[in-house]
Scaffold this active site. Sequence first.
Site, PDB file in Angstrom:
ATOM      1  NE  ARG A 186      46.860  70.183   5.344  1.00  8.37           N
ATOM      2  CZ  ARG A 186      48.024  70.478   6.210  1.00  8.37           C
ATOM      3  NH1 ARG A 186      48.486  71.716   6.570  1.00  8.37           N
ATOM      4  NH2 ARG A 186      48.735  69.367   6.604  1.00  8.37           N
ATOM      5  CG  HIS A 236      51.302  73.246   3.385  1.00 11.16           C
ATOM      6  ND1 HIS A 236      50.376  74.456   3.559  1.00 11.16           N
ATOM      7  CD2 HIS A 236      52.435  73.643   2.697  1.00 11.16           C
ATOM      8  CE1 HIS A 236      50.975  75.408   3.089  1.00 11.16           C
ATOM      9  NE2 HIS A 236      52.238  75.180   2.419  1.00 11.16           N
ATOM     10  CE1 TYR A 274      50.800  67.881   9.342  1.00 13.31           C
ATOM     11  CE2 TYR A 274      52.965  67.623   8.245  1.00 13.31           C
ATOM     12  CZ  TYR A 274      51.754  68.195   8.333  1.00 13.31           C
ATOM     13  OH  TYR A 274      51.026  68.573   6.999  1.00 13.31           O
TER      14      TYR A 274
END
Lengths: 336, 357
Positions: free
Chosen positions: B249, B253, B262
């Site tokens: 990805r 998100h 993160y």
Amino acid sequence: MSTMTFSRAINAGLRKAMDDDPKVLLMGEDIGKLGGVFRITDGLQKDFGPQRVLDTPLAESAILGTAVGLAYRGYRPVCEIQFDGFIYPAFDQIVAQVAKLHYRTQGKVRMPITIRVPFGGGIGSPEHHSESPEAYFTHTSGLRVISVSNPQDAYSMIRQAIACDDPVLYFEPKRRYHTKGEVNENQDLDQMPSMESAQVVAPGTDVTLVAYGPLVQTAREAAMAAADEGISIEVIDLRSLAPIDFAPLEASVRRTGRLVITHEAAQSGGLGAEIAASITERCFSYLEAAPVRVTGFDVPYPASKLEKHHLPDLDRILDGVDRALGRPNSLSGLEG
Amino acid sequence: MIQLVTATGTRVSHPEFDRWLEDIDAERLCALYEDMVVIRRIDTEATHLQRQGELALWPPLLGQEAAQIGSGRALRSDDFVFSSYRENGVAYCRGVDLTDLLRVWRGNVSSGWDPFEINMATPQIIIGAQTLHATGYALGIQNDGADAAAITYFGDGAVSQGDVSEALVFAASFQVPVIFFCQNNHWAISEPVGLQSRVPIADRAPGFGIPALRVDGNDVLAVLAATRIALDRARTGGGPTFIEAVTYRMGPHTTADDPTRYRDANELEDWAAKDPITRMEALLTHEGLFTPELQAGVAAKADAVAKEMRAGCIGLPEPEPMDVFNNVYSTPNSQLERQRDHYSRYLATLAGAEGSN
């Protein structure tokens, strides 16, 4: 008309629904060869085959989740949850999928799923086998929730539930499975009273007593006992818990001015609260006393030797009737 | 891990997989490339629409084009897809109307298209729930004696959900024609795949009695071949297959997420070097197919699609207030009708008050 037990009536209704529609199939744990732990599906796998009466692996979420997929494919699954307290693993699929798919898809996807739940106590079982979880589901939009109290309704309403294009939770009072009654199996679906309707099962003039499922019989016995003391109780079998058919309740309370509601489920946030609030809103000026609830306590279902204290029985219901009538009762002399 | 095209665009032969790609001639190879470019453009345009306030939210698929196009193009129209919310590339392969793709993300409706028109359920937000729906649908296919298949898409995060394990159990027990297509994109919002599984995800499936394929998810040909193998097994009574497409990805998100909190920038760089579209361009160049005409044609298609989608999005009519009550049930419901009636009266009083000003 024929005489049959409550459990036989459900079996006959399932058989009729399967005969009428090849898309109806049953799924659940131990429902095939064994016929279910309560034998409700006895003989159906033998007659309809394992493709229409599926013994599933032990996974309630999967029973409901695969039922969703079958409904997408045009099937009408009837899922058996073995015991009331076993429904929670399936809770997400029921409330997040089954209940909402019709709304989510603007009516494009229908969920004609029936979920049979043996519920309630009084059979001396260990924990998780005697619960009344109906309020979780009546609180969820998109579900229809019904509860049957006699063999005729058991037969008729399982057929109506299966024929319904919306998901229906069908709560069957397991402690009444052996009750016998007359059942007319020759009614077409459109001749039956709507499964959404409440019914007056014993007429009366002094107090309206609302019950459903296992406590309808107890309520009727209470009405007979009260009659000996000259008190006339009108007993209403709610039958549909979502939606609630308020019209007969309103009509009754306008005559009696007094309302008692009884259920085995815990009191807080239960059906009794909803009925008391709604009837108070609709019939405030007719009420002679505050509505009274006679229910299970707000406790986890107790050990079987204690359940007689938890479950409303004839005497506790009559005590509630006395409160509604302002007669001497267990709370007499207390404030509030 | 099965790989048929290296990160630098070299086609490598494979004894088992190659025969599933015999029909992929120059024209079809170019079509796969076009699909990937177009859905990347759809994805980018939708992200822009969100940044411009036209969409409430968007879940980007950036980096996962090969996984979605390779599998989506393997399907037949009578197969049925149960996906999560990120499979907009698969929806494109199913022929979804471009405006329908965005209606849910604009907040107009809870799902955008008619599942039965394109044989694809609308996006599932509850993680992993759709794997059971696909398994049940496949049970229905089996009962009907049909040779279609169900395919369910989910991510690496979903494999920790009980529903996915239950779906694998049911699918194996009943040997139904379903494909579990896991896009391992390495991140479930902020949680790395290592938190979900200590072993390669595909390794779990054999424990359920389900054969698994682990493919390079940024290699459109490997994904296409793997999905075809699984479909063939499903159509011929061979039961379920689990495919892990290892991808990445590259974006957040959703547009509400901030992956810099993160995720190491170096990791993103490493994966950018494995970009599925760059890889396809290299392959096409090796094959002598990456012509100016192809590039111009694909760019024009992507432009046209983006323009049409943008116009459709902005032109969507606002929902009506009373729509809030529609389709809760398939037949009237007395308690809800009462609330509907009350609210319409309430709205009428507001209209009356406005009229008197």
